[in-house]
Design an enzyme around this catalytic site. Structure first.
Site, PDB file in Angstrom:
ATOM      1  CB  SER A  97       1.584 -29.577  32.882  1.00  0.00           C
ATOM      2  OG  SER A  97       2.147 -28.965  31.798  1.00  0.00           O
ATOM      3  CD  GLU A 100       5.142 -28.990  27.967  1.00  0.00           C
ATOM      4  OE1 GLU A 100       5.695 -29.778  27.334  1.00  0.00           O
ATOM      5  OE2 GLU A 100       4.753 -27.643  26.923  1.00  0.00           O
ATOM      6  CE1 TYR A 127       6.718 -31.070  34.575  1.00  0.00           C
ATOM      7  CE2 TYR A 127       5.572 -30.547  32.529  1.00  0.00           C
ATOM      8  CZ  TYR A 127       5.644 -30.484  33.480  1.00  0.00           C
ATOM      9  OH  TYR A 127       4.934 -29.535  34.709  1.00  0.00           O
TER      10      TYR A 127
HETATM   11  P1  NDP Z   1       9.215 -24.996  40.469  1.00  0.00           P
HETATM   12  O1  NDP Z   1      10.083 -25.825  39.303  1.00  0.00           O
HETATM   13  O2  NDP Z   1       9.362 -23.471  40.543  1.00  0.00           O
HETATM   14  O3  NDP Z   1       9.028 -26.010  41.784  1.00  0.00           O
HETATM   15  C1  NDP Z   1       9.007 -27.330  41.872  1.00  0.00           C
HETATM   16  C2  NDP Z   1       9.056 -27.759  43.138  1.00  0.00           C
HETATM   17  O4  NDP Z   1       9.142 -29.282  43.359  1.00  0.00           O
HETATM   18  C3  NDP Z   1      10.307 -26.982  44.075  1.00  0.00           C
HETATM   19  O5  NDP Z   1       9.900 -26.877  45.401  1.00  0.00           O
HETATM   20  C4  NDP Z   1      11.410 -28.411  44.218  1.00  0.00           C
HETATM   21  O6  NDP Z   1      12.039 -28.291  45.441  1.00  0.00           O
HETATM   22  C5  NDP Z   1      10.117 -29.480  44.272  1.00  0.00           C
HETATM   23  N1  NDP Z   1      10.774 -30.697  44.047  1.00  0.00           N
HETATM   24  C6  NDP Z   1      11.705 -31.262  43.282  1.00  0.00           C
HETATM   25  N2  NDP Z   1      11.867 -32.536  43.418  1.00  0.00           N
HETATM   26  C7  NDP Z   1      11.259 -32.883  44.476  1.00  0.00           C
HETATM   27  C8  NDP Z   1      11.045 -34.158  45.292  1.00  0.00           C
HETATM   28  N3  NDP Z   1      11.786 -35.185  44.877  1.00  0.00           N
HETATM   29  N4  NDP Z   1      10.296 -34.234  46.361  1.00  0.00           N
HETATM   30  C9  NDP Z   1       9.659 -33.329  46.641  1.00  0.00           C
HETATM   31  N5  NDP Z   1       9.585 -31.960  46.235  1.00  0.00           N
HETATM   32  C10 NDP Z   1      10.508 -31.747  44.876  1.00  0.00           C
HETATM   33  O7  NDP Z   1       7.731 -25.396  39.611  1.00  0.00           O
HETATM   34  P2  NDP Z   1       6.229 -24.306  39.751  1.00  0.00           P
HETATM   35  O8  NDP Z   1       6.301 -23.644  41.095  1.00  0.00           O
HETATM   36  O9  NDP Z   1       6.601 -23.498  38.417  1.00  0.00           O
HETATM   37  O10 NDP Z   1       5.104 -25.557  39.624  1.00  0.00           O
HETATM   38  C11 NDP Z   1       4.752 -26.055  40.700  1.00  0.00           C
HETATM   39  C12 NDP Z   1       3.930 -27.308  39.867  1.00  0.00           C
HETATM   40  O11 NDP Z   1       3.181 -26.995  39.032  1.00  0.00           O
HETATM   41  C13 NDP Z   1       5.132 -28.452  39.209  1.00  0.00           C
HETATM   42  O12 NDP Z   1       4.394 -29.640  39.630  1.00  0.00           O
HETATM   43  C14 NDP Z   1       4.810 -28.150  37.926  1.00  0.00           C
HETATM   44  O13 NDP Z   1       5.322 -29.223  37.223  1.00  0.00           O
HETATM   45  C15 NDP Z   1       3.331 -27.676  37.783  1.00  0.00           C
HETATM   46  N6  NDP Z   1       3.131 -26.838  36.771  1.00  0.00           N
HETATM   47  C16 NDP Z   1       3.653 -25.786  36.455  1.00  0.00           C
HETATM   48  C17 NDP Z   1       3.408 -24.884  35.348  1.00  0.00           C
HETATM   49  C18 NDP Z   1       4.074 -23.313  35.238  1.00  0.00           C
HETATM   50  O14 NDP Z   1       3.762 -22.714  34.230  1.00  0.00           O
HETATM   51  N7  NDP Z   1       4.865 -22.715  36.276  1.00  0.00           N
HETATM   52  C19 NDP Z   1       2.008 -24.807  34.465  1.00  0.00           C
HETATM   53  C20 NDP Z   1       1.457 -26.269  34.947  1.00  0.00           C
HETATM   54  C21 NDP Z   1       2.124 -27.318  35.823  1.00  0.00           C
HETATM   55  P3  NDP Z   1      13.699 -28.013  45.263  1.00  0.00           P
HETATM   56  O15 NDP Z   1      13.549 -26.415  45.377  1.00  0.00           O
HETATM   57  O16 NDP Z   1      14.231 -28.547  46.404  1.00  0.00           O
HETATM   58  O17 NDP Z   1      14.131 -28.415  44.220  1.00  0.00           O
HETATM   59  P1  GDR Z   2       7.646 -25.182  28.939  1.00  0.00           P
HETATM   60  O1  GDR Z   2       8.356 -23.645  29.518  1.00  0.00           O
HETATM   61  O2  GDR Z   2       8.479 -26.196  28.399  1.00  0.00           O
HETATM   62  O3  GDR Z   2       6.401 -24.716  28.411  1.00  0.00           O
HETATM   63  O4  GDR Z   2       7.152 -25.693  30.353  1.00  0.00           O
HETATM   64  P2  GDR Z   2       9.665 -23.191  29.228  1.00  0.00           P
HETATM   65  O5  GDR Z   2       9.792 -21.501  29.431  1.00  0.00           O
HETATM   66  O6  GDR Z   2      10.980 -23.580  29.418  1.00  0.00           O
HETATM   67  O7  GDR Z   2       9.701 -23.067  27.507  1.00  0.00           O
HETATM   68  C1  GDR Z   2       8.637 -22.506  26.571  1.00  0.00           C
HETATM   69  C2  GDR Z   2       8.822 -22.500  25.256  1.00  0.00           C
HETATM   70  O8  GDR Z   2       9.998 -21.443  24.903  1.00  0.00           O
HETATM   71  C3  GDR Z   2      10.924 -22.279  23.936  1.00  0.00           C
HETATM   72  N1  GDR Z   2      12.259 -21.688  24.073  1.00  0.00           N
HETATM   73  C4  GDR Z   2      12.872 -21.865  25.202  1.00  0.00           C
HETATM   74  N2  GDR Z   2      12.786 -22.108  26.447  1.00  0.00           N
HETATM   75  C5  GDR Z   2      13.898 -21.972  27.546  1.00  0.00           C
HETATM   76  N3  GDR Z   2      13.748 -22.479  28.737  1.00  0.00           N
HETATM   77  N4  GDR Z   2      14.775 -21.648  27.026  1.00  0.00           N
HETATM   78  C6  GDR Z   2      15.010 -20.988  25.947  1.00  0.00           C
HETATM   79  O9  GDR Z   2      16.400 -20.383  25.653  1.00  0.00           O
HETATM   80  C7  GDR Z   2      14.317 -21.024  24.684  1.00  0.00           C
HETATM   81  N5  GDR Z   2      14.048 -20.880  23.568  1.00  0.00           N
HETATM   82  C8  GDR Z   2      12.955 -21.099  23.326  1.00  0.00           C
HETATM   83  C9  GDR Z   2      10.798 -23.680  24.328  1.00  0.00           C
HETATM   84  O10 GDR Z   2      11.246 -24.481  23.310  1.00  0.00           O
HETATM   85  C10 GDR Z   2       9.192 -23.974  24.745  1.00  0.00           C
HETATM   86  O11 GDR Z   2       8.724 -24.135  23.373  1.00  0.00           O
HETATM   87  C11 GDR Z   2       6.506 -24.711  31.510  1.00  0.00           C
HETATM   88  C12 GDR Z   2       6.891 -25.596  32.813  1.00  0.00           C
HETATM   89  O12 GDR Z   2       6.746 -24.642  33.920  1.00  0.00           O
HETATM   90  C13 GDR Z   2       6.348 -26.681  33.081  1.00  0.00           C
HETATM   91  O13 GDR Z   2       6.589 -27.298  34.339  1.00  0.00           O
HETATM   92  C14 GDR Z   2       4.843 -26.496  32.972  1.00  0.00           C
HETATM   93  O14 GDR Z   2       4.152 -27.628  33.212  1.00  0.00           O
HETATM   94  C15 GDR Z   2       4.417 -25.980  31.525  1.00  0.00           C
HETATM   95  O15 GDR Z   2       5.216 -24.656  31.518  1.00  0.00           O
HETATM   96  C16 GDR Z   2       3.184 -25.540  31.482  1.00  0.00           C
END
Ligand code: NDP
Ligand code: GDR
Length: 327
Positions: free
Chosen positions: A127, A129, A151
């Site tokens: 990520s 992050e 995270y």
């Molecule tokens: P989501 O939060 O939508 O999905 C996370 C998934 O992980 C869910 O299916 C959840 O299952 C599962 N999970 C949680 N705990 C466990 C566990 N103990 N064992 C097995 N599975 C588990 O994430 P995204 O689809 O957005 O992201 C996919 C991956 O990419 C994640 O690893 C995230 O950190 C990473 N990522 C995401 C980005 C983004 O912008 N979306 C950017 C960069 C990285 P359940 O439904 O049961 O909770």
């Molecule tokens: P992020 O996503 O932390 O970048 O992680 P998120 O959308 O939660 O926050 C993005 C930015 O928005 C600011 N923010 C708020 N965020 C949330 N959730 N709610 C609010 O009300 C709010 N107001 C302002 C946050 O401070 C932050 O700066 C996501 C996740 O999908 C991770 O799993 C993944 O790895 C990274 O993106 C890339």
């Protein structure tokens, strides 16, 4: 027929990746955790072609069992505790799942593969992050990592242990350093979806304000459907590697609010927005913007949806959903 096993199948990316792989003719297995997981229905409805297996990243024997049943050519590790704000509240759980879970799965793949290190290709969901307090703008594969949340720290472990397993055991293991990617399937806790849902709800007269955190943070937002294609492309390379996946554009949360309210014709959005401390983070990632040159040149990947297109896709989808009376 190639076979794939996906962890995190119930999440945003798990659903898009399943669709992509099923379209390509893969046999797809998805890991679902917990007894009677409420999201199992969502998976069955959205991607009925996926075979569901139970397992949890914190339980290595469940992972080995899933590997034996799925007999995959490719494993995509998308499972994680993925909400950054939550990772301060449950730092230890985040570490167990998002960090140690990667080791558990790599180790299960290694044991399953026996003497044939190349039997399974492995994808780790790294990520942006991990860049945290950024040491370079824009960020690329060589930028020093400086995570700012439990995270982010957990993802750094997952990133390096993936590289280590490739270097130690000759596995085909890759990490995609994906920047934020969103869609109408994004979880409601993340900022884009929180805003798109609130704007749709305000437009329909069902809500009168939205309470936000830091409006100055900047993110490089792309469309999840594009980003899962980059994951697949990484596993088709002759060797594993690291790739930044991003649009190269950065926008603030204010820009997000401006764009989302503009979709429903509201210019003076400030009157609908309040801020509250509870949505601020103990340490913030102020600016992310990725340099995806390597993904473009090696994988032939590029994003197809721009920021305005993404925001309007999400607001329109939430408007339709609320009009249909769905939650
Ligand atoms: P989501 O939060 O939508 O999905 C996370 C998934 O992980 C869910 O299916 C959840 O299952 C599962 N999970 C949680 N705990 C466990 C566990 N103990 N064992 C097995 N599975 C588990 O994430 P995204 O689809 O957005 O992201 C996919 C991956 O990419 C994640 O690893 C995230 O950190 C990473 N990522 C995401 C980005 C983004 O912008 N979306 C950017 C960069 C990285 P359940 O439904 O049961 O909770
Ligand atoms: P992020 O996503 O932390 O970048 O992680 P998120 O959308 O939660 O926050 C993005 C930015 O928005 C600011 N923010 C708020 N965020 C949330 N959730 N709610 C609010 O009300 C709010 N107001 C302002 C946050 O401070 C932050 O700066 C996501 C996740 O999908 C991770 O799993 C993944 O790895 C990274 O993106 C890339």
């Amino acid at each position: 027929m190639p076979r794939a096993l996906i962890t995190g199948i119930t999440g945003q990316d798990g659903l898009y990746l399943s669709e992509l792989l099923l379209d390509k003719g893969y046999e797809v297995y998805g890991l679902i955790r917990g007894q009677n997981n409420p999201k199992a229905d969502l998976v069955a409805r959205t991607v009925p072609g996926v075979e569901v297996l139970t397992g949890d990243l914190t339980d290595m024997s469940s992972l080995l069992r899933a590997l034996r049943v799925a007999a995959p050519d490719e494993v995509y590790n998308l499972g994680a505790v993925s909400f950054v704000a939550y990772s301060w509240e449950q730092a230890s759980l985040t570490t167990e799942v998002t960090a140690k879970g990667v080791l558990n799965l790599l180790e299960a793949v290694r044991l399953y593969s026996g003497d044939d290190a190349g039997k399974v290709r492995f994808y780790q969901a790294s990520s942006s992050e991990m860049f945290g307090k950024v040491q370079q703008v824009p960020q690329n594969e060589g930028t020093l990592l400086w995570p700012r949340s439990p995270y982010g720290v957990a993802k750094v472990f997952g990133h390096y242990i993936t590289i280590n397993y490739r270097e130690s055991y000759g596995m085909h293991a890759s990490s995609g350093i994906l920047f934020n990617h969103e869609s109408p399937r994004r979880g409601p806790e993340f900022v884009t979806r929180k805003v798109s849902t609130a704007v749709a709800s305000i437009e329909l007269g069902r809500q009168d304000k939205i309470v936000m955190g830091n409006l100055d943070a900047r993110r490089d937002w792309g469309f999840a459907g594009d980003y899962v294609d980059a994951m697949w492309r990484m596993l088709q390379q002759p060797e594993g590697g690291e790739f930044v996946v991003s649009t190269g554009e950065t926008h603030s949360i204010r820009d997000l609010l401006t764009a989302a309210f503009a979709v429903v014709g509201i210019d003076d959005w400030e009157r609908y927005v309040e801020q509250d401390k509870r949505f601020f983070r103990p340490a913030e990632v102020d600016l992310l913007v990725g340099d995806a040159t390597r993904a473009r040149e090696v994988l032939g990947w590029k994003p197809t949806v721009d920021f305005a297109g993404l925001v309007s896709m999400m607001v329109e989808a939430d408007l339709q959903r609320l009009k249909r009376g769905e939650r």
